[in-house]
Write a protein that holds these residues in place. Sequence first.
Motif, short mmCIF file in Angstrom:
data_model
loop_
_atom_site.label_atom_id
_atom_site.label_comp_id
_atom_site.label_asym_id
_atom_site.label_seq_id
_atom_site.Cartn_x
_atom_site.Cartn_y
_atom_site.Cartn_z
N PHE A 68 0.89 -1.18 0.00
CA PHE A 68 0.00 0.00 0.00
C PHE A 68 0.92 1.22 0.00
O PHE A 68 1.04 1.94 0.99
N HIS A 69 1.57 1.43 -1.14
CA HIS A 69 2.56 2.51 -1.24
C HIS A 69 1.89 3.86 -1.44
O HIS A 69 0.91 3.98 -2.17
N LEU A 70 2.47 4.85 -0.83
CA LEU A 70 1.94 6.23 -0.87
C LEU A 70 2.77 7.05 -1.83
O LEU A 70 4.01 6.96 -1.83
N ARG A 71 2.11 7.88 -2.65
CA ARG A 71 2.83 8.69 -3.63
C ARG A 71 2.28 10.11 -3.65
O ARG A 71 1.11 10.36 -3.35
N LYS A 72 3.19 11.00 -4.04
CA LYS A 72 2.78 12.37 -4.34
C LYS A 72 3.66 12.85 -5.49
O LYS A 72 4.88 12.71 -5.44
N PRO A 73 3.05 13.39 -6.55
CA PRO A 73 3.82 13.73 -7.74
C PRO A 73 4.75 14.93 -7.56
O PRO A 73 5.76 15.02 -8.26
N SER A 74 4.42 15.81 -6.63
CA SER A 74 5.24 17.02 -6.46
C SER A 74 5.10 17.49 -5.02
O SER A 74 4.02 17.90 -4.60
N VAL A 75 6.19 17.42 -4.26
CA VAL A 75 6.09 17.73 -2.83
C VAL A 75 6.41 19.20 -2.56
O VAL A 75 7.09 19.86 -3.33
N HIS A 76 5.90 19.66 -1.43
CA HIS A 76 6.16 21.01 -0.95
C HIS A 76 6.93 20.93 0.35
O HIS A 76 6.94 19.90 1.03
N ILE A 77 7.54 22.05 0.70
CA ILE A 77 8.26 22.12 1.98
C ILE A 77 7.35 21.70 3.13
O ILE A 77 7.77 21.02 4.07
N SER A 78 6.09 22.07 3.02
CA SER A 78 5.13 21.78 4.10
C SER A 78 4.80 20.29 4.23
O SER A 78 4.14 19.90 5.19
N ASP A 79 5.27 19.47 3.31
CA ASP A 79 5.06 18.03 3.42
C ASP A 79 6.09 17.37 4.32
O ASP A 79 6.03 16.15 4.56
N THR A 80 7.05 18.13 4.81
CA THR A 80 8.01 17.59 5.77
C THR A 80 7.27 17.15 7.02
O THR A 80 6.62 17.94 7.70
#
Lengths: 115, 112
Positions: free
Chosen positions: A74-86
Amino acid sequence: AQSVTQLDSQVPVFEEAPVELRCNYSSSVSVYLFWYVQYPNQGLQLLLKYLSGSTLVKGINGFEAEFNKSQTSFHLRKPSVHISDTAEYFCAVSDPTDSWGKLQFGAGTQVVVTP
Amino acid sequence: DSGVTQTPKHLITATGQRVTLRCSPRSGDLSVYWYQQSLDQGLQFLIQYYNGEERAKGNILERFSAQQFPDLHSELNLSSLELGDSALYFCASSVAGTGELFFGEGSRLTVL
């Protein structure tokens, strides 16, 4: 009994780059699957969940995950991360025949986003 | 803000002592869950109450106990504290069948 393995303890990533956090589980029964995020000094917040239906699940903040029963992943992905995703990200599993909120969590993956 | 309130936010005490952690769930949520987060054990489910009744139990020590009151708030009692009980204790609440837990910000317990 169920268990959850998060394969990466820490994932460094540059801003606007894609990220994938890996999660594998083991269970002798069907499961519910979750991803939670914990920002510093805060509680956990649900990103997304798989209870049934479509194996591609979309969550908040642009995250998505794919349930793969054959690979028990159940892998998690995000195509483009932001600083706030830390933050720290936790994969969790529960048994639908038991209390669904009785979650078995993985050890967590710390995501560090740099400019 | 999840709507789940936990008090106190921080607590420092000595070995052998007893403490009580309090949780107020979101308005209308009947289920309350307690979790422990520590460096060595990670996040572990302790216990769940539903409308005043114990519903599920996890790896909760015998020195720990919990209850849920008629107004739905819950308390986690930790007694004969040991150094290893130092951890962040989370409360979460939910509506039945939604698949989402709402977590409070936690109570950080330090046992010296």
